[in-house]
Structure formats: C-alpha cells, structure tokens
Design an enzyme around this catalytic site. Structure first.
Site, PDB file in Angstrom:
ATOM      1  N   ASP A 179      -4.528  -9.137  -9.941  1.00  0.00           N
ATOM      2  CA  ASP A 179      -3.602  -8.853 -11.029  1.00  0.00           C
ATOM      3  C   ASP A 179      -2.433  -9.832 -10.890  1.00  0.00           C
ATOM      4  OD1 ASP A 179      -2.062  -7.866  -8.949  1.00  0.00           O
ATOM      5  OD2 ASP A 179      -1.849  -5.851  -9.757  1.00  0.00           O
ATOM      6  N   HIS A 180      -1.360  -9.596 -11.657  1.00  0.00           N
ATOM      7  CA  HIS A 180      -0.204 -10.510 -11.615  1.00  0.00           C
ATOM      8  C   HIS A 180       0.427 -10.561 -10.218  1.00  0.00           C
ATOM      9  CE1 HIS A 180       0.914  -6.438 -12.566  1.00  0.00           C
ATOM     10  NE2 HIS A 180       2.102  -6.665 -12.038  1.00  0.00           N
TER      11      HIS A 180
ATOM     12  N   CYS B 274      -4.033  -7.565  -5.118  1.00  0.00           N
ATOM     13  CA  CYS B 274      -2.964  -7.012  -5.965  1.00  0.00           C
ATOM     14  C   CYS B 274      -1.699  -7.021  -5.124  1.00  0.00           C
ATOM     15  CB  CYS B 274      -3.340  -5.630  -6.505  1.00  0.00           C
ATOM     16  SG  CYS B 274      -3.564  -4.330  -5.282  1.00  0.00           S
ATOM     17  N   GLY B 275      -0.710  -6.216  -5.470  1.00  0.00           N
ATOM     18  CA  GLY B 275       0.532  -6.240  -4.708  1.00  0.00           C
ATOM     19  C   GLY B 275       0.338  -5.779  -3.278  1.00  0.00           C
ATOM     20  N   THR B 276      -0.358  -4.664  -3.128  1.00  0.00           N
ATOM     21  CA  THR B 276      -0.578  -4.094  -1.786  1.00  0.00           C
ATOM     22  C   THR B 276      -2.029  -4.188  -1.323  1.00  0.00           C
ATOM     23  OG1 THR B 276      -1.023  -1.948  -2.798  1.00  0.00           O
ATOM     24  CG2 THR B 276       1.255  -2.388  -2.097  1.00  0.00           C
ATOM     25  N   GLY B 277      -2.942  -4.376  -2.237  1.00  0.00           N
ATOM     26  CA  GLY B 277      -4.375  -4.299  -1.938  1.00  0.00           C
ATOM     27  C   GLY B 277      -4.887  -2.878  -2.078  1.00  0.00           C
TER      28      GLY B 277
ATOM     29  N   GLY C 297      -4.305  -0.408  -4.478  1.00  0.00           N
ATOM     30  CA  GLY C 297      -4.820   0.006  -5.783  1.00  0.00           C
ATOM     31  C   GLY C 297      -6.198  -0.584  -6.047  1.00  0.00           C
ATOM     32  N   MET C 298      -6.373  -1.841  -5.706  1.00  0.00           N
ATOM     33  CA  MET C 298      -7.681  -2.495  -5.897  1.00  0.00           C
ATOM     34  C   MET C 298      -8.751  -1.768  -5.085  1.00  0.00           C
ATOM     35  SD  MET C 298      -7.762  -5.112  -7.958  1.00  0.00           S
ATOM     36  CE  MET C 298      -6.928  -6.583  -8.580  1.00  0.00           C
TER      37      MET C 298
ATOM     38  N   HIS D 115     -19.303  -3.010  11.236  1.00  0.00           N
ATOM     39  CA  HIS D 115     -19.722  -1.602  11.246  1.00  0.00           C
ATOM     40  C   HIS D 115     -19.900  -0.993   9.856  1.00  0.00           C
ATOM     41  CE1 HIS D 115     -18.234  -0.658  15.635  1.00  0.00           C
ATOM     42  NE2 HIS D 115     -19.053  -1.703  15.566  1.00  0.00           N
TER      43      HIS D 115
ATOM     44  N   ARG E 179     -27.230   1.257  14.621  1.00  0.00           N
ATOM     45  CA  ARG E 179     -26.758   2.640  14.465  1.00  0.00           C
ATOM     46  C   ARG E 179     -25.839   2.835  13.261  1.00  0.00           C
ATOM     47  NH1 ARG E 179     -23.411   0.138  18.039  1.00  0.00           N
ATOM     48  NH2 ARG E 179     -21.193   0.688  18.053  1.00  0.00           N
ATOM     49  N   HIS E 180     -25.351   1.728  12.722  1.00  0.00           N
ATOM     50  CA  HIS E 180     -24.417   1.852  11.592  1.00  0.00           C
ATOM     51  C   HIS E 180     -25.138   2.089  10.264  1.00  0.00           C
ATOM     52  CE1 HIS E 180     -21.338   0.777  14.375  1.00  0.00           C
ATOM     53  NE2 HIS E 180     -22.016  -0.316  14.713  1.00  0.00           N
TER      54      HIS E 180
END
Ligand code: RB5
Length: 145
Positions: free
Chosen positions: A7-8, A65-68, A70-71, A98, A132-133
């Site tokens: 985003d912006h 995005c600004g924080t990551g 929301g995405m 993992h 195992r993962h």
C-alpha cells in the site's frame, strides 16, 4: 515467480526490494497500485496478490504495508496462504523451515531498507524442512473454513 505488493505506507520499502531483486536478476511481479496517498487499502492488495499466488503453487509473495500486520491478517484469510509478519531474521528463517510460509509481510514504517532486504534474502533462500512439520501444516489446513 515472486509476487510483490504494497500500500502507500509500504511503497518505499517495496520499491527498494524490487530494485534489489532486479540487481540480483531475480524476477518479480508487482501487483500494487503504486499510489503514494492513502487511497490504497492494504486488504485489496493482499487479496490481489494471494489470488495470483494460490493459482501458482510454487510461487511466493512479499507484502509491505506500514506495519506488515494488516497485510498478514488479510492474507491469512485466504485458503492456502501462510503469511508471516516479522522484523527479525530468526522468525523469517523458521517461518520457512517449519511453517512453509509462502508470504512475507514487512512493515515499511517499522524496519529500514537494509533489514528489509536481509529478511527478503532469508525468506527466498530458506527451504521448508518437511518431515514432522507436514502433519502440523495439514492440521492448519484443516482449520481453513
Ligand atoms: C496505513 O495507514 C496503515 O494502516 C497500513 O499500511 C498498515 O500498517 C496496516 O496494518
């Protein structure tokens, strides 16, 4: 293929990542609108990228995005998406080893370009361990509505 979108608020870091990938001859496809004002809503970009990704099963995505956050919240609503939001190398590395994360979400207002590029490197160059993962990922798949 690597898909990328922002985003912006994530535009600058996303552009740095694109330049970095290009300089390393790594192809990526930008799905964003490339607007600098807040006319762009991150869930729209997350949906666009994840829809393409789920049709190209061996692909991975990078969302900024600004924080990551929301995405990542938006991306993880979509079936088949395992998105990680991280600002540290250990989390990014283990999200691949993992969790077989297929989308990396970064915060353009949280981390600098140097760290962002390092996290991208780790994400793209670390492979899922399997073993195992696998059964744990199957259990996550069973949680999908
Ligand atoms: C946009 O202002 C901001 O809310 C968005 O980029 C993101 O940080 C949301 O999680």
């Amino acid at each position: 293929m690597i898909y990328i979108g922002s985003d912006h608020a994530g535009l600058n870091l996303k552009e740095s990542i694109k330049t970095y990938l290009k300089s390393n001859n790594v192809e990526c496809l930008d799905v964003s609108l490339n607007v600098t004002d807040s006319a762009c809503d991150y869930p729209d970009i997350a949906l666009k990228l994840c829809n393409v990704l789920t049709k190209n099963i061996d692909s991975v995505g990078i969302l900024v995005c600004g924080t990551g956050v929301g995405m990542a919240i938006a991306a993880n609503k979509i079936k088949g998406i395992r998105a990680v939001c991280a600002s540290d190398s250990f989390s990014v590395k283990y999200s691949r080893l993992h969790n077989n994360a297929n989308v990396l979400c970064l915060g353009g207002r949280v981390i600098g370009n140097g760290l962002g590029l390092e996290l991208v490197d780790i994400f793209l160059n670390t492979q899922f361990e399997g073993g195992r993962h696998i059964k744990r990922l199957d259990k996550i798949k069973n949680l999908e509505c």
